[in-house]
Design an enzyme around this catalytic site. Structure first.
Site, PDB file in Angstrom:
ATOM      1  N   ARG A  58       0.733  -1.324  -0.022  1.00 14.84           N
ATOM      2  CA  ARG A  58      -0.103   0.160  -0.032  1.00 14.84           C
ATOM      3  C   ARG A  58       0.718   1.287   0.122  1.00 14.84           C
ATOM      4  O   ARG A  58       0.551   2.231  -0.746  1.00 14.84           O
ATOM      5  CB  ARG A  58      -0.926  -0.211   0.942  1.00 14.84           C
ATOM      6  N   TYR A 111     -16.699  17.221 -15.139  1.00 18.34           N
ATOM      7  CA  TYR A 111     -17.010  15.710 -15.228  1.00 18.34           C
ATOM      8  C   TYR A 111     -18.239  15.344 -14.133  1.00 18.34           C
ATOM      9  O   TYR A 111     -17.729  15.665 -12.963  1.00 18.34           O
ATOM     10  CB  TYR A 111     -15.840  14.891 -15.061  1.00 18.34           C
ATOM     11  N   ASP A 184      -7.354  19.176 -14.182  1.00 15.33           N
ATOM     12  CA  ASP A 184      -7.797  17.712 -14.782  1.00 15.33           C
ATOM     13  C   ASP A 184      -7.350  17.690 -16.198  1.00 15.33           C
ATOM     14  O   ASP A 184      -8.136  18.155 -17.029  1.00 15.33           O
ATOM     15  CB  ASP A 184      -9.424  17.210 -14.618  1.00 15.33           C
ATOM     16  N   LYS A 209      -8.539   6.653 -19.133  1.00 10.09           N
ATOM     17  CA  LYS A 209      -8.712   7.247 -20.486  1.00 10.09           C
ATOM     18  C   LYS A 209      -7.761   7.331 -21.590  1.00 10.09           C
ATOM     19  O   LYS A 209      -6.893   6.152 -21.794  1.00 10.09           O
ATOM     20  CB  LYS A 209      -9.423   8.808 -20.417  1.00 10.09           C
TER      21      LYS A 209
HETATM   22  C1  PLP Z   1     -12.549  14.215 -16.808  1.00  9.91           C
HETATM   23  C2  PLP Z   1     -12.556  12.981 -16.125  1.00  9.91           C
HETATM   24  N1  PLP Z   1     -11.967  13.340 -14.844  1.00  9.91           N
HETATM   25  C3  PLP Z   1     -12.099  12.341 -14.013  1.00  9.91           C
HETATM   26  C4  PLP Z   1     -12.813  11.291 -14.221  1.00  9.91           C
HETATM   27  C5  PLP Z   1     -13.172  10.115 -13.229  1.00  9.91           C
HETATM   28  O1  PLP Z   1     -12.121   9.116 -13.710  1.00  9.91           O
HETATM   29  P1  PLP Z   1     -12.412   7.499 -13.323  1.00  9.91           P
HETATM   30  O2  PLP Z   1     -13.630   7.049 -14.065  1.00  9.91           O
HETATM   31  O3  PLP Z   1     -11.170   6.759 -13.514  1.00  9.91           O
HETATM   32  O4  PLP Z   1     -12.725   7.363 -11.881  1.00  9.91           O
HETATM   33  C6  PLP Z   1     -13.365  10.935 -15.608  1.00  9.91           C
HETATM   34  C7  PLP Z   1     -14.157   9.828 -15.991  1.00  9.91           C
HETATM   35  O5  PLP Z   1     -14.993   9.840 -16.935  1.00  9.91           O
HETATM   36  C8  PLP Z   1     -13.226  12.031 -16.424  1.00  9.91           C
HETATM   37  O6  PLP Z   1     -13.787  11.950 -17.808  1.00  9.91           O
END
Ligand code: PLP
Length: 390
Positions: A58, A111, A184, A209
């Site tokens: 961990r 998001y 992000d 992604k």
């Molecule tokens: C722009 C963005 N940030 C964060 C996330 C969250 O990531 P995760 O689905 O890997 O938890 C997503 C998921 O679709 C996303 O599109």
């Protein structure tokens, strides 16, 4: 890694870093690729005599260490941290940097899962937030609560409307108020945009992604440039424990090695899709930051290498027609998520953004989002043409 090699690698180009940073061939076997260290614990040479600092997985695991070094090098940051998902990374970050009664400015089209984390989880622990449009620096400045705002959070481009925020300008506004800027960078990936070089303090990724890139692993990452912030995140990463497992870390690292070539093909194909849709009689509007008509085009041209693989468009004929197009596509698979090698199509109003229906974040019912993959582009265009009913 010897000092000489490490310095050399830091100065090397993006693709060289993508393939080599974070790991040197194993000194014992010469293994070129980091093994999947499927181990929870490590033998100590006498009490406290740890080999390379590894004591429990961990806290640290060599496969995860390789991924963390790699993504830090790609984002040009000082340290990287890998998590079980993008949201796990975000949650850890908020716990590390904020406390009860602190305040965060968030994009008004963040998001949905990120917005839910602020609105339904963190709010229960006293963290407040104000939403502001990411493309409006004055609105972000106005949303800041002096002394209370610890983080200005931004996504650029946003999902699914591909709005663009000016990272340098928002960094200045955040820092003026004593807040940190978190970006992000999931949609752009470090190949197209490196927020830390533009003044951001922390980069967040859903590595699920483009970083992973093959739709076979869920993961998240944080990269920082300040070592004091890194220390706080490291403490919370270990204390909360939402870490990437070694196999997930290995898959993500494998994906990152080809990020540059994949992104270039995603962009090539997306540009051709945009051109095709722009001339199609069944299409009402195409949304892509690479279009001169896009309101964020100038800022995107300044801070991104290219404009990415996501294309949104509105069809003539309303929601029923949009749903029909989604159903008729074949090479574009109907599904959520984005950033994998395969092309995906989705209806944000009914799928990814259904949870924001009836709010200010509601999206137009005739909107379709494409994650343009790296298949043969003629097949993608033919598929869209068929789906649009030519
Ligand atoms: C722009 C963005 N940030 C964060 C996330 C969250 O990531 P995760 O689905 O890997 O938890 C997503 C998921 O679709 C996303 O599109």
């Amino acid at each position: 890694m010897s000092e000489h090699t490490s310095e050399h690698r830091q100065k090397s180009g993006f693709e060289t870093r993508a393939i080599h940073a974070g790991y040197e061939p194993d000194p014992m076997t010469g293994a070129v690729i980091p093994p999947i260290y499927a181990t929870s614990t490590y033998k100590q040479d006498g009490v406290g005599g740890m080999r390379g600092g590894y004591e429990y997985s961990r806290s640290a695991n060599p496969t995860r260490t390789a991924l963390e070094g790699n993504i830090a090098a790609l984002e040009e940051g000082e340290r990287g941290f890998a998590f079980a998902s993008g949201l796990a990374a975000e949650h850890t970050l908020l716990n590390a940097l904020c406390g009860p009664h602190d305040h965060v400015v968030v994009p008004d089209d963040a998001y949905g899962g990120t917005y839910r984390l602020f609105a339904k989880v963190e709010s229960r622990w006293g963290l407040t937030h104000t939403a502001a449009p990411v493309s409006d620096v004055d609105a972000i400045r106005a949303a800041i609560e002096p002394g209370e705002t610890k983080i200005v959070w931004m996504e650029t481009p946003t999902n699914p409307l591909l709005n663009i925020g000016d990272i340098e300008a928002v960094a200045a506004v955040a820092h003026e108020a004593g807040a940190l800027l978190v970006v992000d960078n999931t949609f752009a990936s470090p190949y197209l945009q490196r927020p830390l070089t533009l003044g951001a303090d922390v980069v967040v990724h859903s590595t699920t992604k483009y970083c992973g890139g093959h739709s076979d692993v869920v993961g998240g990452a944080l990269v920082v440039r300040d070592l004091a912030v890194a220390e706080r995140i490291a403490f919370h990463q270990n204390s909360i424990g939402a870490v990437a497992g070694p196999f997930d870390a290995w898959l993500t690292l494998r994906g990152l090695k080809t990020l540059g070539v994949r992104m270039d093909r995603h962009c090539d194909n997306a540009e051709k899709v945009v051109e095709f849709l722009s001339g199609h009689e069944a299409v009402e509007e195409v949304i892509y930051p690479g279009l001169e008509s896009h309101p964020g085009h100038e800022v995107a041209s300044r801070q991104m290498k290219r404009y990415g693989g996501i294309v949104s468009f509105r069809v003539k004929g309303g929601e029923a027609r949009a749903l029909e197009v989604c159903d008729r596509a074949e090479v574009f698979t109907l599904g959520e998520s984005l950033g994998g090698v395969e092309s995906l199509i989705e209806h944000p109003g009914r799928m990814t953004h259904a949870s924001v229906a009836g709010t200010d974040l509601e999206v137009s019912p005739d909107l379709i989002r494409l994650s343009v993959g790296i298949e043969t582009v003629d097949d993608l265009l033919a598929d869209l043409d068929r789906a649009l009913g030519s």
